[in-house]
Design an enzyme around this catalytic site. Structure first.
Site, PDB file in Angstrom:
ATOM      1  N   ARG A   1       0.849  -1.201   0.000  1.00 50.83           N
ATOM      2  CA  ARG A   1       0.000   0.000   0.000  1.00 50.83           C
ATOM      3  C   ARG A   1       0.890   1.260   0.000  1.00 50.83           C
ATOM      4  NH1 ARG A   1      -0.682   4.722   2.591  1.00 50.83           N
ATOM      5  NH2 ARG A   1      -0.332   3.679   4.579  1.00 50.83           N
TER       6      ARG A   1
ATOM      7  N   HIS B   1       8.218   6.670   9.374  1.00 49.01           N
ATOM      8  CA  HIS B   1       9.002   6.920   8.163  1.00 49.01           C
ATOM      9  C   HIS B   1      10.393   7.391   8.583  1.00 49.01           C
ATOM     10  CE1 HIS B   1       6.006   6.877   4.687  1.00 49.01           C
ATOM     11  NE2 HIS B   1       5.298   6.519   5.745  1.00 49.01           N
TER      12      HIS B   1
ATOM     13  N   HIS C   1       3.644   3.726  12.945  1.00 46.62           N
ATOM     14  CA  HIS C   1       3.892   3.717  11.497  1.00 46.62           C
ATOM     15  C   HIS C   1       4.957   4.786  11.256  1.00 46.62           C
ATOM     16  CE1 HIS C   1       2.568   3.445   7.180  1.00 46.62           C
ATOM     17  NE2 HIS C   1       3.076   4.666   7.177  1.00 46.62           N
TER      18      HIS C   1
ATOM     19  N   CYS D   1       8.590  10.228   0.687  1.00 51.19           N
ATOM     20  CA  CYS D   1       7.930  11.380   1.290  1.00 51.19           C
ATOM     21  C   CYS D   1       7.476  12.301   0.169  1.00 51.19           C
ATOM     22  CB  CYS D   1       8.913  12.112   2.197  1.00 51.19           C
ATOM     23  SG  CYS D   1       8.278  13.649   2.855  1.00 51.19           S
TER      24      CYS D   1
HETATM   25 ZN    ZN Z   1       3.305   5.869   5.526  1.00 54.48          ZN
END
Ligand code: ZN
Length: 318
Positions: A20, A214, A212, A245
């Site tokens: 995803r 990054h 979650h 990003c």
């Molecule tokens: Zn993400």
């Protein structure tokens, strides 16, 4: 002598989100068969859950326009718990019809991010969730909540704790029992993560929180450890660090699954995943897509791969 060691959870549960979060960041179309091929490779790493696609409007994210087909063709992987992101009731209906058993809701922590992403405020977005939850309940489908830019927003900076509390409260009132905190643009720092989770766990003892992260600014592993120190054991990650990003083209993406599993395994934290297989799959996925999204394992390999001691003296500075 009584110096106490750091006490951490003994296991962590990882959800692979490359199908995803990773795929949606790819500009070039990935044919459905290739998506399935990657999902099958991911399933061979010992991972137990996967975020497989998003049922957004095909025009919003053309890369995921094959959501139904991806879900249906992955159903033979019956050991994996699949979940899909859904932005609205229509998406939820599509996901349920395709056979998804768990939905994930997503909204932004700040109004400015929400307005630019979803064209409504955070509170308005959350009000729109109750028909989704009702529909899911009717079909015996689980629903999790998530909060994007939960720690830092590219428009507003640091997100205040009260803002997150309000959103978690509204999720709780919807009957939702797990909330994912997303550091969408890699702005969180470990102290902030530790403090915010400590407060959330105090206020919402019945809620399961997941992270979650990054790695946009290199803080993702440190943030994961800060979360572990608060007893959080659910983490999202993406093979080969895929999932860039949107505000910084070329920047690192999600925390790489192989990096997170390597860190955990070095610390004696069980994930049930096979690190060697993960690194192999990361290499193969990088080969298929033509790039990675930032992966220390792909660059340096794991600690366990020792090198032959050189003959004679080799001077290495520093
Ligand atoms: Zn993400």
């Amino acid at each position: 002598m009584g110096m106490k060691g750091l006490t951490l959870p003994q296991k962590a549960i990882i959800c692979e989100v490359a199908p995803r979060d990773g795929f949606q960041a790819e500009n070039e179309w990935i044919p459905t068969e290739q998506k399935i091929e990657i999902i099958k490779k991911l399933a061979s790493t010992g991972v137990q859950s996967m975020e497989i696609t998003s049922f957004v409007h095909p025009k919003a994210i053309p890369q995921l326009r094959d959501a139904e087909e991806v879900v249906i063709k992955s159903q033979e992987l019956s050991d994996i718990k699949f979940r899909a992101l859904v932005p609205n009731v229509r998406g939820a209906q599509r996901a349920i019809d395709a056979g998804i058993k768990k939905l994930k809701l997503m909204l932004s922590a700040t109004d400015s991010h929400s307005l630019s992403n979803a064209n409504c405020t955070t509170e308005e977005a959350q009000k729109g969730f109750s028909p989704i939850v009702e529909l899911a309940e009717k079909h015996g489908v689980k629903v999790g909540g998530s909060i994007s830019v939960a720690f830092g927003c590219p428009y507003e900076g640091v997100v205040p704790q009260e803002r997150i509390n309000d959103i978690v409260t509204r999720y709780m009132n919807l009957g939702i029992e797990e909330v994912s905190l997303a550091d969408t643009t890699g702005m969180a720092n470990p102290k902030q993560v530790y403090d915010m989770l400590g407060k959330l766990k105090g206020i919402y003892p019945g809620m399961t929180f997941s992270m979650h992260l990054h790695n946009t600014r290199g803080m993702a592993i440190a943030n994961a450890i800060a979360a572990l120190q608060q007893g959080v054991i659910h983490f999202d990650s993406s093979i080969a660090g895929l999932g860039g990003c949107p505000y910084a083209p070329g920047a690192s993406g999600n925390i790489a699954t192989e990096d997170l599993v390597h860190t955990f395994s070095e610390m004696g934290i069980e994930t049930g995943m096979n690190l060697d297989r993960l690194i192999q799959v990361a290499k193969e996925v990088k080969g298929i897509l033509g790039h990675d999204g930032g992966s220390f394992m792909l660059q340096a390999g794991p600690n366990s791969h020792l090198h032959e001691k050189p003959e004679g003296q080799v001077k290495i500075e520093g």
